[in-house]
Design a protein around this motif. Structure first.
Motif, PDB file in Angstrom:
ATOM      1  N   ASN A 285      34.156  38.525  39.803  1.00 18.87           N
ATOM      2  CA  ASN A 285      35.122  38.944  40.809  1.00 18.87           C
ATOM      3  C   ASN A 285      35.449  40.422  40.587  1.00 18.87           C
ATOM      4  O   ASN A 285      35.400  40.928  39.455  1.00 18.87           O
ATOM      5  N   ASP A 309      42.974  39.034  39.632  1.00 11.73           N
ATOM      6  CA  ASP A 309      41.531  39.019  39.896  1.00 11.73           C
ATOM      7  C   ASP A 309      40.740  38.626  38.654  1.00 11.73           C
ATOM      8  O   ASP A 309      39.648  38.055  38.769  1.00 11.73           O
ATOM      9  N   GLY A 331      33.433  36.344  44.080  1.00 11.65           N
ATOM     10  CA  GLY A 331      34.569  36.421  44.987  1.00 11.65           C
ATOM     11  C   GLY A 331      34.284  37.334  46.168  1.00 11.65           C
ATOM     12  O   GLY A 331      33.229  37.991  46.247  1.00 11.65           O
TER      13      GLY A 331
END
Length: 375
Positions: A285, A309, A331
């Motif tokens: 991500n 995150d 992501g």
């Protein structure tokens, strides 16, 4: 022998007592006085009365011995002064050159790789003392850099290591906010792992885990990442910090694909030897993170990243390992940055506890043009 004769005259030489005549009846007196008296037509003047003559005799050997003794004493004094002067010169030279010799020895030790070398004490408050202090500061700095180099050389790429050495402040306590890409990689089957830990001997189980972690860490370094930490059977890696790179998401995805390919080859070899095999589930991500050295200064500091995150990247890897295993999940922000170089497919929205539904993509591989560019 030396002989000295001296006439004896009465005290107060001005008396009128007549002086005795010399041989021939000539009155005593100086030639000038007698000549002057004759010219005037008068009798010559009379000198002082001489009572007798004293003779003083002295041995020549005594004089020679006294002179020789004086010469010997002078020579001894001269030799003593020369010896004392030489010793003082040696001591002064040693005082002046000693620190320089110690500096020379220390410099040679530094050149040989002994960065713990120091010049003890500061005996002089002058230019040499300043040079000694500067040398010790330099040696301390080199030792710190060498320690940092040794601590990170096995875990970061050469470029990242050089950046840390050039700017060690990035590893000091404190934090900054940056955009980074985070990758978590776990063993592919979380249910199988506890079973293996219980069934296998501890040293065998640890060796299996380390075999896979070693592959992952090596590939992370090769792709310019920073292995943040090892978490049991997993590893966390970061791209974009502390060395900022605009293609940090692409590097992370390339690394993930390389890990899957390498693990596949490793499993084939282990299967032939009837050894335990496993898959690696990876979650990636990209997003804003707080980065810095966190912990207790003087005890233990970890250079790491923290943010939602980062948590999402860990959830991606964990969900992949739980549901399928051996996949690469990314992501939305990572997807936007790598969709032109990676083969991806959408998995739709997946519910993550504490995070809610999030869109997820699976990386199936790299596009041919991207592979060619990477080579």
């Amino acid at each position: 022998m030396f002989v000295i004769a001296a006439p004896v005259v009465p005290r107060g030489g001005g008396s009128a007592t007549p002086a005795p005549a010399t041989e021939g009846g000539v009155p005593s007196g100086s030639p000038e006085e007698v000549s002057g008296a004759r010219e005037r037509g008068g009798p010559p003047p009379k000198g002082p009365e001489v009572l007798g003559t004293v003779y003083l005799a002295m041995s020549q050997g005594l004089v020679v011995r006294a002179v020789a003794r004086a010469i010997a004493i002078l020579l001894l004094v001269a030799v003593a002064v020369l010896v004392v002067g030489s010793l003082l010169a040696i001591l002064i030279a040693a005082f002046l050159t000693g620190p320089i010799r110690r500096l020379q020895t220390a410099v040679q030790a530094i050149a040989a790789g002994d960065f713990g070398q120091r010049v003890a004490g500061r005996l002089q408050r002058d230019e040499i003392g300043d040079l000694t202090e500067a040398f010790n500061d330099m040696a301390q700095g080199l030792a710190e850099r060498e320690t940092m180099r040794g601590a990170f050389a096995s875990y970061v790429s050469k470029d990242l290591l050089e950046e840390i050495i050039r700017n060690p402040d990035v590893m000091k306590p404190g934090g900054t906010r940056k955009i980074a890409t985070i990758m978590f990689a776990y063993f592919g089957n979380h249910e199988e792992l506890p079973f293996l830990a219980q069934q296998l001997a501890p040293e065998i189980f640890v060796r299996i885990v380390n075999d896979y972690l070693e592959v992952e860490a090596k590939l992370i370094v090769e792709h310019g990442g920073y292995p943040d930490k090892f978490i049991g059977d997993g590893v966390m890696a970061v791209w974009g910090v502390p060395l900022e790179t605009p293609d940090h998401a692409e590097r992370a995805v390339r690394c993930a694909v390389a890990i899957q390919q390498t693990v596949l080859a490793l499993n084939e070899e282990r299967a032939k030897a009837a050894r335990v095999c496993t898959e690696i589930s990876i979650g990636i991500n990209t997003g804003p993170v707080v980065v810095g050295s966190m912990g207790s200064e003087g005890r233990k500091l970890d250079y790491t990243v923290i943010s939602e995150d980062v948590n999402f990247a860990a959830r991606l890897a964990g969900a992949g390992a739980f549901f399928h295993g051996g996949q690469i999940w990314i992501g939305p922000r990572t997807h936007e940055m790598v969709k032109g170089m990676a083969e991806v497919k959408s998995l739709g929205e997946i519910e993550f506890k504490g995070l809610g539904p999030r869109p997820v993509w699976e990386v199936a591989g790299l596009r041919r043009a991207s592979v060619a560019a990477a080579r």
